[in-house]
Design a protein around this motif. Structure first.
Motif, PDB file in Angstrom:
ATOM      1  N   GLY A  36       0.860  -1.059  -0.128  1.00 52.90           N
ATOM      2  CA  GLY A  36      -0.026   0.015  -0.051  1.00 52.90           C
ATOM      3  C   GLY A  36       0.831   1.293  -0.073  1.00 52.90           C
ATOM      4  N   SER A  37       0.434   2.454   0.417  1.00 55.50           N
ATOM      5  CA  SER A  37       0.908   3.751   0.073  1.00 55.50           C
ATOM      6  C   SER A  37       1.151   4.244   1.764  1.00 55.50           C
ATOM      7  CB  SER A  37       0.370   4.706  -0.394  1.00 55.50           C
ATOM      8  OG  SER A  37       0.442   4.340  -2.007  1.00 55.50           O
ATOM      9  N   GLY A  38       2.057   5.186   1.739  1.00 54.82           N
ATOM     10  CA  GLY A  38       2.439   5.570   3.379  1.00 54.82           C
ATOM     11  C   GLY A  38       2.789   4.702   4.348  1.00 54.82           C
ATOM     12  N   ASN A  39       3.743   3.972   4.161  1.00 59.80           N
ATOM     13  CA  ASN A  39       4.364   3.216   4.974  1.00 59.80           C
ATOM     14  C   ASN A  39       6.180   3.244   4.828  1.00 59.80           C
ATOM     15  OD1 ASN A  39       2.177   1.784   5.895  1.00 59.80           O
ATOM     16  ND2 ASN A  39       1.843   0.901   3.726  1.00 59.80           N
ATOM     17  N   LEU A  40       6.626   2.385   5.753  1.00 61.58           N
ATOM     18  CA  LEU A  40       8.024   2.368   5.874  1.00 61.58           C
ATOM     19  C   LEU A  40       8.850   3.664   5.967  1.00 61.58           C
ATOM     20  CD1 LEU A  40       8.752  -0.190   2.998  1.00 61.58           C
ATOM     21  CD2 LEU A  40       7.839  -0.677   5.317  1.00 61.58           C
ATOM     22  N   GLY A  41       8.326   4.558   7.029  1.00 59.87           N
ATOM     23  CA  GLY A  41       8.674   5.817   7.307  1.00 59.87           C
ATOM     24  C   GLY A  41       7.889   6.903   6.732  1.00 59.87           C
TER      25      GLY A  41
END
Length: 656
Positions: A36-41
């Motif tokens: 998905g979007s908006g992950n990993l910092g």
């Protein structure tokens, strides 16, 4: 342990949406995957933090991940290991409006890779939008951008992007890569490696290592459209490869700088006319390009450039004499969307089964014309052609859009002003009549655009209205009217009008306004009205604090054959010969003098108290080299060369 973190949701894994989210991992070869979007910092309106202490890790995302922030902070910190950072777009140290996105990697041979999925449909059919690896992005023209950063420590790192990336920024934003050590490889196709685009700042600074920089264009220290781009390499035997508009290039009022402090370096480019210290004089203004290699034995695609100084134009250092526009970018099979002139309407409007063929509206033709992307150029040409065919309605339509904030609209206005001059001039003339008689109300933006477009038509019918507007209280409106006065083709026998304009422009110049572009427009307009008073005003503007005004004034002084006579006829040393700034500008004005006047005036310059200043000497050498190349008079060439050799002996760098 060797951990596997994964999610298919948005803002679920070290990603905050108006919240905060954290991951701390102490050790192990870990795999972080975001589907998905908006992950990993990453964060919007919050804080997203991923902190990994040790291990050879892989970070894989799609979009807006791996150190991405908008109205918040997205941060990924990796202390040690040979790591992989993989994303499609808008990731890997990416900042949008009021956001900061950052990757801090202390140690390891790291790879920053793009999983290309977002086709750059506006420019190519075989290249992809990246917006990654230290990139800042604003939403033009409405919202300023953010800050995107990669801070790399030690290690042989690989950076790979396609379109937009690697220490670049677009629209009121900042993007940067700072790499402190290692033999690194930077590969990007366009708008990368220290590229600031549209009022943005892009930086790439590499402190140490034998590095490779490869790009096609608009990269490697390039500023475009009031942008600032810098590539700064401190140490190492480096290699730079680019096609065009790179390696310290400024374009469309931008500033581009490439600095390499030390090493045995190699520079390759296939279009030297607009690379390595190139700036162009577009928009009656100018761009600055600076190329600086501070030391070492270096190699160039054009031999003979090592240990030379080139100041061949007003706008660049280490630049060629022949300034040309950037060659058109061609990629793959140069795919273009084919034109379909038949507009199909809704079949429900007819009783038959077949849909109707309809005609496009003026608004739709306008939308076609403002489609600037190369792939849609056939549609753009068609739109312009249809707008020009119906010039009366087109002229009436475009003036309704003069409050626009879309730069593409303005470009269409400008092109149309040169295709249907008379129709546009008549409509604008009516608008000016309404405004000056109080029968019409217009915003400042509309009036400024009216002046600008009228100037582009070069039609003189509104000359008296334009002159009247130079008395307006709003300096931006005055500036637009002044600029238009500098473009119109008025009747040269109208002495009364000429005297009025020159007197007014001289009055405005005498005010010494701190507005830089305003002064530039005054100097530009004076070039359209030749007179003794105009010449004196231009000479006075050679000491203007803004280089744009100084060198536009110098360019217009070339039109005066009596320049030497006026200077030599002064009872005292003229003020414009008494300081370094104005004298350098004055030397530019001397280039078109006939050989006799030039020789006498050049000899007279020795009375200047700043004649022996190093910066002045370099400019005088460049001037003499230009005269040698353009004179063709054998006797004078000997005199030119003698003077040149004398000046060259006074400075440490050889002027090429």
């Amino acid at each position: 342990g060797n951990d596997y973190y994964t999610t298919s949701s948005d803002f679920a894994l070290a990603g905050g949406l108006f919240s905060s989210s954290f991951i701390f991992d102490k050790e192990g070869d870990d795999y972080y995957e975001s589907k998905g979007s908006g992950n990993l910092g990453a964060a919007i309106g919050g804080l997203g933090l991923l902190y990994d202490e040790k291990g050879n890790d892989t970070y894989k995302g799609i979009s807006f991940s791996i150190g991405a922030g908008c109205f918040g902070v997205g941060l990924l910190v990796d202390r040690e290991g040979n790591d992989f950072y993989i994303a499609n777009s808008y990731s890997q140290g990416f900042g949008m409006t009021q956001g900061v996105g950052c990757i801090v990697d202390n140690k390891g041979n790291d790879s920053y890779l793009i999983d290309s999925r977002s086709l750059d449909i506006g420019r190519y059919n075989d290249h992809y939008v990246s917006m990654c690896q230290g990139y800042g992005l604003g939403l033009r023209p409405f919202y300023a951008g953010g800050i995107g950063l990669i801070i790399e420590g030690d290690g042989n790192d690989i950076y790979n992007t396609d379109i937009f990336g690697q220490g670049g920024a677009y629209w009121y934003s900042l993007g940067a890569i700072v790499d402190k050590g290692g033999h690194d490889k930077y590969n990007g196709y366009q708008y990368s490696q220290g590229a600031g685009i549209h009022l943005a700042v892009g930086l790439l600074k590499d402190y140490d290592g034998w590095d490779f920089y490869q790009s096609n264009g608009v990269s490697q220290g390039c500023g475009h459209d009031f942008g600032y781009g810098m590539l700064w390499d401190v140490k190492g035997n480096d290699n730079y490869s680019a096609y065009s508009l790179s390696q310290g290039a400024g374009n469309a009022d931008g500033i581009g700088i490439l600095i390499d402090e030390s090493g045995v370096d190699g520079y390759l480019n296939k279009f030297p006319q607009n690379t390595r210290g190139y700036g162009n004089p577009r928009r009656e203004y100018g761009s600055i390009g600076v190329f600086l290699d501070a030391s070492g034995t270096d190699f160039y695609s054009n031999p003979g450039y090592d240990s030379t100084f080139i100041n061949s134009s007003t706008w660049g250092v280490f630049a060629d004499y022949d300034h040309k526009d950037m060659a058109e970018q061609i990629s793959g099979d140069n795919f273009k969307v084919q034109l379909d002139t038949a507009k199909i309407s809704d079949s429900s409007r007819t009783r038959g089964r077949d849909p109707l063929q309809d005609t496009y509206t003026t608004e739709e033709y306008f939308i076609m014309a403002k489609t600037i992307e190369p792939r849609f150029s056939l549609w753009q040409e068609y739109g312009f052609r249809k707008l020009a065919e119906d010039s009366t309605n087109t002229a009436r339509y475009i003036v309704t859009k003069f409050n626009t904030t879309d730069h593409r609209d303005v470009q269409v206005f400008r092109v149309l002003s040169q295709k249907i001059q008379w129709s546009i001039a008549q409509v604008l003339l009516d608008k000016f009549r309404l405004y000056t008689t109080g029968a019409g109300v217009f915003t400042q933006a509309e009036l400024s655009m009216m002046c600008y477009i009228f100037g582009e038509t070069k039609d003189p019918s509104a000359k008296d209205y334009l002159l009247q507007l130079t008395f307006d209280e709003n300096y931006r409106l005055r500036s637009s009217a002044i600029n238009a006065l500098g473009k119109i083709n008025y009747d040269k026998t109208d002495k009364e009008f000429i005297e009025k304009v020159i007197l007014r422009l001289s009055e405005l110049a005498a005010e010494n306004s701190p507005k830089k572009l305003y002064n530039k427009d005054i100097a530009f307009a004076l070039g359209n009205y030749i007179s003794p008073l105009g010449m004196q005003t231009l000479l006075g503007m050679l000491n203007n604090s803004f280089y744009g005004a100084r060198f536009v004034a110098a360019e217009n002084l070339k039109k005066y054959s009596e320049l030497a006579l006026v200077t030599l006829g002064s009872n005292a040393i003229p003020e414009y010969l008494s300081n370094e700034r104005s004298l350098i500008a004055f030397t530019q004005a001397m280039s078109q003098l006939n050989s006799n006047d030039f020789k006498v005036l050049f000899t007279y310059l020795i009375v200047s108290p700043v004649y022996n200043n190093e910066a002045v000497i370099y400019n005088l050498i460049s001037l003499l080299k230009y005269k040698i190349e353009s004179s063709g008079e054998k006797g004078l060439d000997v005199w030119y060369q003698t003077e040149l050799n004398l000046l060259q002996s006074k400075v440490p760098l050889r002027v090429h």
